[in-house]
Design an enzyme around this catalytic site. Structure first.
Site, PDB file in Angstrom:
ATOM      1  N   ASP A   1       0.753  -1.236   0.101  1.00 40.95           N
ATOM      2  CA  ASP A   1       0.097   0.111  -0.031  1.00 40.95           C
ATOM      3  C   ASP A   1       0.848   1.224  -0.004  1.00 40.95           C
ATOM      4  O   ASP A   1       1.972   1.072   0.314  1.00 40.95           O
ATOM      5  CB  ASP A   1      -0.767   0.110   1.321  1.00 40.95           C
TER       6      ASP A   1
ATOM      7  N   CYS B   1     -10.869   3.680  -0.456  1.00 45.65           N
ATOM      8  CA  CYS B   1      -9.551   3.830   0.000  1.00 45.65           C
ATOM      9  C   CYS B   1      -9.291   2.862   1.175  1.00 45.65           C
ATOM     10  O   CYS B   1     -10.066   3.068   2.027  1.00 45.65           O
ATOM     11  CB  CYS B   1      -9.112   5.196   0.281  1.00 45.65           C
ATOM     12  N   THR B   2      -8.157   2.097   1.074  1.00 48.57           N
ATOM     13  CA  THR B   2      -8.111   1.331   2.188  1.00 48.57           C
ATOM     14  C   THR B   2      -7.657   1.859   3.471  1.00 48.57           C
ATOM     15  O   THR B   2      -7.624   1.299   4.522  1.00 48.57           O
ATOM     16  CB  THR B   2      -6.651   0.000   1.682  1.00 48.57           C
ATOM     17  N   HIS B   3      -6.957   2.979   3.559  1.00 54.73           N
ATOM     18  CA  HIS B   3      -6.931   3.870   4.820  1.00 54.73           C
ATOM     19  C   HIS B   3      -8.420   4.071   5.729  1.00 54.73           C
ATOM     20  O   HIS B   3      -8.307   3.813   6.747  1.00 54.73           O
ATOM     21  CB  HIS B   3      -6.504   4.980   4.776  1.00 54.73           C
TER      22      HIS B   3
ATOM     23  N   TYR C   1      -0.274   8.533  -2.197  1.00 52.41           N
ATOM     24  CA  TYR C   1      -0.150   8.461  -3.857  1.00 52.41           C
ATOM     25  C   TYR C   1      -1.265   8.913  -4.599  1.00 52.41           C
ATOM     26  O   TYR C   1      -1.133   9.384  -5.710  1.00 52.41           O
ATOM     27  CB  TYR C   1      -0.391   6.831  -4.015  1.00 52.41           C
ATOM     28  N   GLY C   2      -2.269   9.379  -3.836  1.00 51.98           N
ATOM     29  CA  GLY C   2      -3.738   9.608  -4.383  1.00 51.98           C
ATOM     30  C   GLY C   2      -3.972  10.995  -4.928  1.00 51.98           C
ATOM     31  O   GLY C   2      -4.795  11.443  -5.610  1.00 51.98           O
TER      32      GLY C   2
ATOM     33  N   CYS D   1      -4.397  -1.243  -2.110  1.00 50.61           N
ATOM     34  CA  CYS D   1      -4.379   0.199  -2.348  1.00 50.61           C
ATOM     35  C   CYS D   1      -5.260   0.388  -3.663  1.00 50.61           C
ATOM     36  O   CYS D   1      -5.071  -0.100  -4.560  1.00 50.61           O
ATOM     37  CB  CYS D   1      -3.010   0.939  -2.617  1.00 50.61           C
ATOM     38  N   ASN D   2      -6.288   1.032  -3.645  1.00 55.79           N
ATOM     39  CA  ASN D   2      -7.195   1.321  -4.650  1.00 55.79           C
ATOM     40  C   ASN D   2      -6.533   2.237  -5.598  1.00 55.79           C
ATOM     41  O   ASN D   2      -6.740   2.192  -6.905  1.00 55.79           O
ATOM     42  CB  ASN D   2      -8.664   2.092  -4.148  1.00 55.79           C
ATOM     43  N   THR D   3      -5.764   3.230  -5.208  1.00 55.31           N
ATOM     44  CA  THR D   3      -4.953   4.171  -6.049  1.00 55.31           C
ATOM     45  C   THR D   3      -4.087   3.385  -6.888  1.00 55.31           C
ATOM     46  O   THR D   3      -3.882   3.415  -8.189  1.00 55.31           O
ATOM     47  CB  THR D   3      -4.316   5.195  -5.192  1.00 55.31           C
TER      48      THR D   3
HETATM   49  N1  DGL Z   1      -4.652   3.475   0.714  1.00 51.08           N
HETATM   50  C1  DGL Z   1      -4.613   4.077  -0.726  1.00 51.08           C
HETATM   51  C2  DGL Z   1      -5.987   3.788  -1.515  1.00 51.08           C
HETATM   52  O1  DGL Z   1      -6.682   2.637  -1.255  1.00 51.08           O
HETATM   53  C3  DGL Z   1      -4.477   5.836  -1.007  1.00 51.08           C
HETATM   54  C4  DGL Z   1      -3.843   6.292  -0.209  1.00 51.08           C
HETATM   55  C5  DGL Z   1      -3.158   7.336  -0.795  1.00 51.08           C
HETATM   56  O2  DGL Z   1      -3.301   8.481  -1.249  1.00 51.08           O
HETATM   57  O3  DGL Z   1      -1.833   7.108  -0.877  1.00 51.08           O
HETATM   58  O4  DGL Z   1      -6.313   4.230  -2.221  1.00 51.08           O
END
Ligand code: DGL
Length: 262
Positions: free
Chosen positions: A11, A185-187, A43-44, A74-76
């Site tokens: 992630d 988003c996994t957070h 990352y997003g 991580c979705n992104t």
């Molecule tokens: N955990 C990430 C997701 O699932 C995104 C967090 C990020 O912006 O890095 O998209």
């Protein structure tokens, strides 16, 4: 690849631990290796090319440890890089995560569905295709949540600040007919209790894709004959982070153990 290798999780930071938690429930006998790229998070809000390059660099690190399967938790990173990963690491079982739009539509009674996700997840073609496929006759509204993952990364679960965030970024999208909120988003599953308290409305379901993703990696490993079968004891979890300090590893372990009331 062999059965005794760990399953790799990656992630942009600590969020993917929400998916790892689900995998541990389903497959406690497996070993896991988790890599959080907190140094480069978030990352997003980065361009696609950059997210892809960062993702590949993390995957290379995981491969260096020897893994039998990969979860892009991580979705992104999934939306920016999973196709590239599948093309370039074709022998490796790879599972990504995407916002749980399909389950949201399946359980819906016609009310509004909000998808909270990073701006980059929402901007990607992959997400647009997902909406096109499931949004027919539904009202699905994307809520870009720049700045929300930072609360989890920094361990800041203080209700007051989060409420301020929800007030500013989510409230404008909430309507009386809002039925489901997808945590894309996994957070975000880690702040679900605060979100639930903020909404104060049992009529709104909050869902995410972590359990479905864990089921999918289990299925893939089973198909490949790579799932532990005879092991009697629980496996291990090893956590790495690009920040490379004890504090971030301790915070990761705390999230892994956190008691989340749904
Ligand atoms: N955990 C990430 C997701 O699932 C995104 C967090 C990020 O912006 O890095 O998209």
């Amino acid at each position: 690849m062999n059965i005794d290798m760990p399953i790799g999780f990656m992630d942009s930071g600590l969020g993917g631990i929400s998916v790892l938690r689900e995998a541990l429930k389903l497959m406690p006998r497996e070993d896991y290796i988790y890599y959080g790229d907190s140094l480069n998070a978030p990352y997003g809000v980065r361009p696609t090319e950059e997210i892809r390059a960062l993702t590949v660099a993390v995957v290379e690190k995981l491969l260096g440890h020897g893994i039998k399967g990969l979860v892009v938790a991580c979705n992104t990173a999934t939306s920016a890089a999973v196709r590239y990963l599948r093309e370039n690491y074709s022998g490796l079982p790879i599972v990504g995560i995407e916002p749980a739009v399909k389950p949201a539509v399946e359980m819906s009674h016609g009310g509004r569905i909000l998808v909270m996700a990073t701006p980059m997840t929402i901007a990607q073609e992959k997400y647009k295709r997902l909406l096109k496929r499931y949004a027919v006759g539904r009202e699905i509204v994307s809520v870009p949540c720049a700045g929300l993952m930072e609360f989890v990364e920094s361990g800041d679960f203080e209700g007051k600040d989060l409420n301020g965030y929800f007030e500013e970024h989510l409230a404008p999208y909430l309507t009386d007919d809002t039925e489901t909120i997808v945590l894309g988003c996994t957070h975000y599953p880690f702040i679900r209790p605060q979100l639930k308290a903020y909404l104060d409305n049992d009529g709104i379901s909050i869902i995410d894709g972590s359990a479905g993703t864990a089921r999918e990696i289990k299925r893939r490993l089973m198909v490949e004959g790579l799932l532990q079968s005879d092991r009697k004891e629980n496996g291990t979890v090893t956590i790495f982070n690009s920040l490379n300090n004890n504090e971030i590893i301790e915070r990761s372990e705390a999230l892994l153990k956190m008691n989340l009331v749904y």
